[in-house]
Design an enzyme around this catalytic site. Structure first.
Site, mmCIF file in Angstrom:
data_model
loop_
_atom_site.group_PDB
_atom_site.id
_atom_site.type_symbol
_atom_site.label_atom_id
_atom_site.label_comp_id
_atom_site.label_asym_id
_atom_site.label_seq_id
_atom_site.Cartn_x
_atom_site.Cartn_y
_atom_site.Cartn_z
ATOM 1 N N TYR A 39 60.793 25.301 135.017
ATOM 2 C CA TYR A 39 61.059 26.332 135.893
ATOM 3 C C TYR A 39 62.235 25.908 136.706
ATOM 4 O O TYR A 39 62.776 26.791 137.501
ATOM 5 C CB TYR A 39 59.976 26.441 136.890
ATOM 6 C CG TYR A 39 58.634 27.234 136.334
ATOM 7 C CD1 TYR A 39 58.455 27.668 135.263
ATOM 8 C CD2 TYR A 39 57.687 27.649 137.150
ATOM 9 C CE1 TYR A 39 57.440 28.511 134.569
ATOM 10 C CE2 TYR A 39 56.601 28.440 136.708
ATOM 11 C CZ TYR A 39 56.348 28.875 135.548
ATOM 12 O OH TYR A 39 55.452 29.512 135.121
ATOM 13 N N GLY A 40 62.554 24.878 136.671
ATOM 14 C CA GLY A 40 63.543 24.143 137.687
ATOM 15 C C GLY A 40 64.860 24.840 137.570
ATOM 16 O O GLY A 40 65.572 24.719 138.488
ATOM 17 N N CYS A 70 53.364 22.311 141.445
ATOM 18 C CA CYS A 70 54.794 22.233 140.928
ATOM 19 C C CYS A 70 55.523 22.455 141.828
ATOM 20 O O CYS A 70 55.401 23.435 142.840
ATOM 21 C CB CYS A 70 54.981 23.429 139.894
ATOM 22 S SG CYS A 70 56.510 23.531 139.134
ATOM 23 N N THR A 72 58.892 23.306 142.202
ATOM 24 C CA THR A 72 59.673 24.508 142.229
ATOM 25 C C THR A 72 59.063 25.583 142.479
ATOM 26 O O THR A 72 59.214 26.650 143.068
ATOM 27 C CB THR A 72 60.246 24.526 140.744
ATOM 28 O OG1 THR A 72 60.620 23.296 140.293
ATOM 29 C CG2 THR A 72 61.400 25.527 140.527
ATOM 30 N N GLU A 155 59.774 14.687 129.232
ATOM 31 C CA GLU A 155 59.317 15.602 128.257
ATOM 32 C C GLU A 155 59.780 14.840 126.584
ATOM 33 O O GLU A 155 58.865 15.087 125.880
ATOM 34 C CB GLU A 155 60.013 17.037 128.137
ATOM 35 C CG GLU A 155 59.546 17.535 129.656
ATOM 36 C CD GLU A 155 58.506 18.482 129.490
ATOM 37 O OE1 GLU A 155 58.102 18.947 128.269
ATOM 38 O OE2 GLU A 155 57.606 18.542 130.468
ATOM 39 N N CYS A 189 59.206 16.171 142.242
ATOM 40 C CA CYS A 189 58.830 16.763 141.151
ATOM 41 C C CYS A 189 57.734 16.145 140.626
ATOM 42 O O CYS A 189 57.717 14.947 140.455
ATOM 43 C CB CYS A 189 60.337 16.762 140.402
ATOM 44 S SG CYS A 189 59.849 17.435 138.486
ATOM 45 N N THR A 190 56.798 16.751 139.914
ATOM 46 C CA THR A 190 55.781 16.097 139.436
ATOM 47 C C THR A 190 55.958 15.507 138.227
ATOM 48 O O THR A 190 55.031 14.802 137.743
ATOM 49 C CB THR A 190 54.790 17.383 139.082
ATOM 50 O OG1 THR A 190 55.269 18.531 138.339
ATOM 51 C CG2 THR A 190 54.174 18.046 140.464
ATOM 52 N N HIS A 191 57.201 15.498 137.497
ATOM 53 C CA HIS A 191 57.283 14.872 136.214
ATOM 54 C C HIS A 191 57.797 13.253 136.799
ATOM 55 O O HIS A 191 57.741 12.307 136.113
ATOM 56 C CB HIS A 191 58.624 15.455 135.635
ATOM 57 C CG HIS A 191 57.954 16.314 134.313
ATOM 58 N ND1 HIS A 191 57.623 17.728 135.061
ATOM 59 C CD2 HIS A 191 58.268 16.751 133.272
ATOM 60 C CE1 HIS A 191 57.200 18.280 133.889
ATOM 61 N NE2 HIS A 191 57.667 17.841 132.953
HETATM 62 N N1 DGL Z 1 57.031 20.820 137.709
HETATM 63 C C1 DGL Z 1 58.320 21.064 138.115
HETATM 64 C C2 DGL Z 1 58.462 20.498 139.426
HETATM 65 O O1 DGL Z 1 57.503 19.859 140.073
HETATM 66 C C3 DGL Z 1 59.183 20.475 137.322
HETATM 67 C C4 DGL Z 1 59.482 21.076 135.979
HETATM 68 C C5 DGL Z 1 60.087 22.036 135.615
HETATM 69 O O2 DGL Z 1 61.241 22.498 135.831
HETATM 70 O O3 DGL Z 1 59.409 23.235 135.308
HETATM 71 O O4 DGL Z 1 59.291 20.966 140.237
#
Ligand code: DGL
Length: 273
Positions: A39-40, A70, A72, A155, A189-191
């Site tokens: 989504y970013g 998330c 984003t 990822e 960001c959760t990643h």
């Molecule tokens: N999960 C999204 C966040 O925390 C990052 C991953 C994405 O770009 O979808 O911003």
């Protein structure tokens, strides 16, 4: 009724993990929009539309409370959903995000009153963090750095390998060039918690990291104490359901890396529209 946890993909599992540790008795549905991640890099309209579809699906599946886990989605969709959609589609249910609780935690942590945000392009360009920080703590200065390579590194299982070093070092250096007084960084960001070893390698020792999982979990505990009318509607059977818009075989393999406290879980594929 259940607690819904939504993310663009796997990242929200780092938030769910802390919910399961801190509030294990509740029933959770995790929904990852893996087929449409990331989504970013997407526009405001697209992130809003996708997030609203996910929220409607989780309501259909009997969620009383949904956490947009998330950044984003929290940055680009949460406010519109809370203010415009919720009153029409489900006035007695709630949707919460991860930005406000992360910002609330700042005041107790920073001594220099200079804070860094590492996040996706979407989160950075929304200016949600600087705006929220100014609102709550006008004395705190914020610098931001978008790290568009970090999610693909995670990822693609490069988070603990040499492939990650170049970008982690570069983005941290860029952030500190914007403000070298920073003593606190939010991993917005959760990643990013999966990159923690690399981040620790390249950040100066005096800088503290705020990783969102435990902060968001503490904020949820507090929320459930304050809003009894929501809490009493939640079922407590220790149930967990995992939904993905991708194929389940693909989801399960990577999900284990993010949610390293659950060994077995069953996943269903769903479609959002
Ligand atoms: N999960 C999204 C966040 O925390 C990052 C991953 C994405 O770009 O979808 O911003």
């Amino acid at each position: 009724m259940k607690i819904g946890v939504f993310d663009s993909g796997y990242g929200g599992l780092t938030i769910l993990r802390e919910f399961l540790l801190e509030l294990p008795e509740y029933d959770y549905i995790y929904l990852g929009d893996n087929a449409r991640t990331p989504y970013g890099t997407r526009s405001f309209e697209t992130v809003y539309n996708y997030s609203l579809q996910a929220v409607k699906k989780l309501f259909e599946l009997d969620c009383q409370l949904i956490i947009l886990a998330c950044n984003t989605a929290s940055a680009k969709a949460l406010r519109s959903i809370q203010q415009n959609d919720l009153p029409k589609i489900a006035p007695h249910r709630r949707v919460l995000g991860v930005i406000r609780p992360s910002v609330e935690a700042l005041d107790k942590i920073t001594n220099t009153n200079s804070v860094g945000i590492l996040a996706t392009y979407g989160t950075v360009s929304s200016l949600s963090y600087p705006i929220e920080i100014k609102k709550l703590y006008p004395h705190i200065t914020t610098a931001q750095e978008a790290c568009p390579m970090w999610v693909p590194l995670v990822e693609n299982y490069e988070y603990d390998k040499p492939g990650a070093d170049y970008f982690v070092k570069k983005n941290i250096e860029n952030l500190l060039l914007k403000n070298n007084n920073i003593d606190t960084i939010i991993l917005a960001c959760t990643h990013y918690p999966l990159l923690i070893n690399k981040i620790n390698l390249y950040k100066p020792a005096n800088i503290q990291l705020i990783s969102q999982g435990s902060i968001v979990a503490k904020s949820l505990i507090d929320y459930l104490k304050r809003y009894k009318e929501i809490e009493t509607k939640l079922s407590k059977n220790y149930k967990r359901e995992f939904l993905t818009t991708e194929t389940t075989a693909l989801f399960n393999k990577k999900a284990l890396k993010f949610l390293n406290i659950c060994k077995n879980f069953s996943t269903k594929q769903i479609f959002l529209d």
